[in-house]
Design an enzyme around this catalytic site. Structure first.
Site, PDB file in Angstrom:
ATOM      1  N   GLU A 166      -6.432   3.776  -5.964  1.00 30.84           N
ATOM      2  CA  GLU A 166      -7.772   3.924  -5.377  1.00 30.84           C
ATOM      3  C   GLU A 166      -8.265   5.349  -5.656  1.00 30.84           C
ATOM      4  O   GLU A 166      -7.549   6.309  -5.352  1.00 30.84           O
ATOM      5  CB  GLU A 166      -7.716   3.680  -3.871  1.00 30.84           C
ATOM      6  N   ASP A 225      -3.223   4.576  -2.269  1.00 32.77           N
ATOM      7  CA  ASP A 225      -4.342   5.079  -1.469  1.00 32.77           C
ATOM      8  C   ASP A 225      -4.807   6.454  -1.976  1.00 32.77           C
ATOM      9  O   ASP A 225      -3.979   7.354  -2.157  1.00 32.77           O
ATOM     10  CB  ASP A 225      -3.854   5.201  -0.018  1.00 32.77           C
ATOM     11  N   HIS A 274     -11.082  -3.780   2.836  1.00 33.64           N
ATOM     12  CA  HIS A 274     -11.090  -3.491   4.272  1.00 33.64           C
ATOM     13  C   HIS A 274     -11.967  -2.302   4.654  1.00 33.64           C
ATOM     14  O   HIS A 274     -12.109  -2.001   5.836  1.00 33.64           O
ATOM     15  CB  HIS A 274      -9.645  -3.240   4.719  1.00 33.64           C
ATOM     16  N   ASP A 275     -12.520  -1.585   3.665  1.00 32.59           N
ATOM     17  CA  ASP A 275     -13.365  -0.424   3.946  1.00 32.59           C
ATOM     18  C   ASP A 275     -14.845  -0.721   3.739  1.00 32.59           C
ATOM     19  O   ASP A 275     -15.683   0.150   3.969  1.00 32.59           O
ATOM     20  CB  ASP A 275     -13.021   0.740   2.996  1.00 32.59           C
ATOM     21  N   ASP A 294       0.856  -1.174   0.000  1.00 29.70           N
ATOM     22  CA  ASP A 294       0.000   0.000   0.000  1.00 29.70           C
ATOM     23  C   ASP A 294       0.897   1.230   0.000  1.00 29.70           C
ATOM     24  O   ASP A 294       1.906   1.273   0.711  1.00 29.70           O
ATOM     25  CB  ASP A 294      -0.875   0.005   1.265  1.00 29.70           C
TER      26      ASP A 294
HETATM   27  O1  ISL Z   1     -13.931   3.973   3.787  1.00 30.75           O
HETATM   28  C1  ISL Z   1     -14.593   4.684   3.115  1.00 30.75           C
HETATM   29  C2  ISL Z   1     -16.030   4.495   3.030  1.00 30.75           C
HETATM   30  O2  ISL Z   1     -16.401   3.385   3.760  1.00 30.75           O
HETATM   31  C3  ISL Z   1     -14.016   5.742   2.289  1.00 30.75           C
HETATM   32  O3  ISL Z   1     -14.506   6.962   2.533  1.00 30.75           O
HETATM   33  C4  ISL Z   1     -12.509   5.694   2.442  1.00 30.75           C
HETATM   34  O4  ISL Z   1     -12.078   6.538   3.400  1.00 30.75           O
HETATM   35  C5  ISL Z   1     -11.909   6.055   1.156  1.00 30.75           C
HETATM   36  O5  ISL Z   1     -12.270   5.016   0.344  1.00 30.75           O
HETATM   37  C6  ISL Z   1     -10.404   6.117   1.212  1.00 30.75           C
HETATM   38  O6  ISL Z   1      -9.885   4.933   1.716  1.00 30.75           O
HETATM   39  C7  ISL Z   1      -8.511   4.800   1.879  1.00 30.75           C
HETATM   40  O7  ISL Z   1      -7.924   5.901   2.537  1.00 30.75           O
HETATM   41  C8  ISL Z   1      -8.305   6.111   3.898  1.00 30.75           C
HETATM   42  C9  ISL Z   1      -8.247   4.836   4.727  1.00 30.75           C
HETATM   43  O8  ISL Z   1      -8.886   5.040   5.949  1.00 30.75           O
HETATM   44  C10 ISL Z   1      -8.885   3.676   4.023  1.00 30.75           C
HETATM   45  O9  ISL Z   1      -8.743   2.507   4.797  1.00 30.75           O
HETATM   46  C11 ISL Z   1      -8.224   3.553   2.680  1.00 30.75           C
HETATM   47  O10 ISL Z   1      -8.631   2.425   1.960  1.00 30.75           O
HETATM   48  C12 ISL Z   1      -7.350   7.140   4.441  1.00 30.75           C
HETATM   49  O11 ISL Z   1      -6.035   6.741   4.206  1.00 30.75           O
END
Ligand code: ISL
Length: 585
Positions: free
Chosen positions: A281, A224, A354-355, A123
């Site tokens: 992402e 990210d 994971h989100d 990541d």
């Molecule tokens: O998780 C989300 C919705 O459920 C999104 O708003 C998320 O924050 C967005 O997709 C960005 O995600 C990534 O960056 C974030 C981190 O918390 C997430 O785990 C990551 O996948 C900040 O670094």
């Protein structure tokens, strides 16, 4: 579909032909033919008994991942971090988080991955750092600090923050720093200050760091929120929104004016020097914008993760709420991405990470038809054109977790949202069910390895609740049971591996208006595969005879029911959530 696939041209490329007769060549690539397995290290496997997963734990499960048919592992952040956002707040890019192990453990993991002929991507979190990163510690010392300009500092306006932007994780996106009487921007938590990509020194330091990891031999990056790097230079206020003092500044942060210049520089300085894969992402990216990022010839990245299908069940009028989604809406979104990128760029295929809440709980039937719906979902998604991404536990049909109390949640976004909803006046009894459905912690409960205490994840006290259904749903059971989700995934990836038409072939929707089934054809070089999956809890008769020629020599490559009744006339009888894959020529 304007372009259709003629044939595998040679070892290196696939020849496409446009309806107007024009031809184009799509390059073959290892990452297009791969399956990626995503690991959330904190919840994967603990070998020390501290209740937190670690790198040796991952090594101990590599054979399991290989056996599933994955070619690439994506590791969520393992860098040093105070864990405000579980590693997405990095305080040192060159160190491993103590709970996870050491750099030596990492090198061992990489070696073991490569030994099994798999690859490893890391990541890359460079939109922001932790506020405990040395750069930020220096930056906040004074307005004149040499690192001041590494972050986005502004003076306040009318006694408040510089603008009304909201953070993705609730509240204002600005934090006041009394000592220097300025605010810094944080699109995520206040412990995640945004880096200032305008500063060439920031870019150069990040590129150096990326080369350092690539020199170690890693095989690429998942980047990210990479399309948020370039903010609108004027940082304008967002239009006011009812009931929301802090609107998300998507129009002024996503796909900003300099994003392609920054990524172009990253490509020349870093990415082009290594034979790697990249996936970015990207919140709020349209297919047309995505093509610019991932174009076969001119793109900077290989793939994007878009969010369009992940928004279908979200009700944006009420934070955290979910709404009923329609199969035709899901098809419309995925078909659009297939169509838009075909012959121009490459798709990523995912339902879980994971989100996100678990897909079987969201788009399937986790109770009555868990195995059937989990396998149907995988079939209709992963046989589309693109690279499949499987998130740990998805291959077991892991479900959302029945959290019973707010105290059981760990995710900072969930906790902040809870506070925000309370502050907006929502009642506790309305908030909790929404949190249960939407929380990112649904995906972060420990991997369910077996039916021993704590699902075999740890001998200690797990950092987050274990899903109580681990006695029935676990890897040990699934590996042994020929009818498990796991063994179905294995077959699915095996047929993808052995049928190049499933990787490169055209994608043509069948019965796009049906609310009952998701069906399509993949075609290449005279070969055709037909994929169909029911999204109904009752048996169905589906007539595909006008669109699909199911001749007598059709071959059933895969199905999630033991013996599928079958007829020659194009009428298919489907049991609840039954899915089938036919080679039809
Ligand atoms: O998780 C989300 C919705 O459920 C999104 O708003 C998320 O924050 C967005 O997709 C960005 O995600 C990534 O960056 C974030 C981190 O918390 C997430 O785990 C990551 O996948 C900040 O670094």
């Amino acid at each position: 579909m304007d372009w259709f696939c003629l044939r595998l041209k040679d070892e290196l490329s696939v020849l496409l032909q446009h309806r107007n007769g024009e031809e184009c060549i799509v390059k073959r690539a290892w990452w297009k033919e791969s399956v990626v397995y995503q690991i959330y290290p904190r919840s994967f496997c603990d070998t020390t008994g501290d209740g937190i997963g670690d790198l040796p734990g991952i090594v101990s499960k590599l054979d399991y991942i290989k056996e599933l048919g994955a070619d690439v592992i994506w590791l969520c952040p393992i860098y040093q971090s105070p864990n405000d956002d579980n590693g997405y707040d990095i305080s040192d890019y060159f160190r491993i988080m103590e709970e996870f192990g050491t750099l030596v453990d990492f090198e061992h993991l990489l070696e073991e991955v490569h030994k099994r002929d798999m690859k490893l991507i890391m990541d890359l979190v460079v939109n922001h750092t932790s506020d405990e990163h040395a750069w930020f510690v220096e930056s906040k010392k004074s307005r004149g600090s040499a690192y001041r300009d590494y972050y986005i500092w502004r003076s306040g306006k009318n006694g408040g923050p510089p603008n009304n932007w909201g953070s993705f994780f609730s509240g204002s996106a600005w934090e006041y720093h009394a000592e220097t009487d300025q605010y810094y921007l944080h699109l995520f938590t206040k412990k995640q200050p945004d880096l200032n990509w305008e500063n060439p020194q920031v870019r150069s330091d990040i590129f150096t760091m990326m080369r350092w990891w690539l020199d170690k031999g890693i095989d690429g990056f998942r980047m990210d929120v990479i399309n948020l790097l370039s903010k609108h230079p004027d940082l304008p206020d967002m239009p006011a929104e009812d009931n929301n003092p802090h609107p998300l500044p998507i129009p002024y942060t996503a796909n900003g004016p300099k994003i392609h210049s920054y990524l172009g520089e990253m490509k020349t300085e870093v990415l082009d020097l290594f034979p790697i894969m990249t996936v970015g992402e990207m919140p709020a990216v349209t297919p047309e914008e995505a093509v610019q990022y991932v174009h076969e010839e001119s793109g900077t990245l290989n793939m994007v993760f878009h969010f369009e299908h992940m928004s279908l069940d979200m009700d944006f009028s009420r934070p955290g709420e979910v709404k009923k989604w329609k199969l035709t809406d899901l098809k419309a979104v995925l078909d659009k991405w297939q169509h838009s990128l075909h012959g121009r760029g490459w798709n990523s295929l995912y339902f879980n990470n994971h989100d996100q809440p678990r897909s079987v709980s969201r788009f399937g039937q986790a109770k009555q038809y868990r195995v059937e719906s989990a396998t149907a979902l995988a079939t209709i998604l992963f046989l589309q054109q693109g690279t499949p991404f499987v998130y740990q536990g998805e291959e077991l049909g892991m479900t959302n977790c029945a959290f019973e109390r707010m105290e059981e949640y760990r995710d900072v976004a969930t906790l902040n949202m809870y506070q925000q909803l309370l502050a907006l006046g929502y009642a506790e009894e309305d908030i909790f069910p929404a949190i249960q459905r939407r929380s990112r912690d649904n995906a972060r409960t420990p991997m369910q390895w077996d039916d021993s205490p704590n699902a075999g994840f740890t001998t200690g006290k797990p950092w987050i609740k274990v899903n109580p259904n681990y006695k029935e749903i676990n890897a040990k059971q699934a590996v042994e049971d020929p009818d498990s989700v796991y063994n179905y995934y294995k077959k699915l990836f095996s047929i993808r591996r052995h049928n190049r038409v499933l990787v490169y072939g055209d994608y043509q929707p069948v019965l796009p208006d049906s609310e009952d089934v998701y069906a399509y054809l993949r075609t290449m070089d005279g070969e055709q595969v037909f994929i169909i999956g029911s999204f109904r809890k009752r048996p169905l008769e589906v007539d595909v005879s006008t669109e699909v020629k199911l001749g007598a020599d059709r071959e059933l490559l895969l199905s999630n029911y033991p013996s599928s009744p079958d007829q020659d006339n194009g009428i298919i009888h489907l049991e609840p959530y039954e899915t089938r894959v036919y080679r039809i020529s």
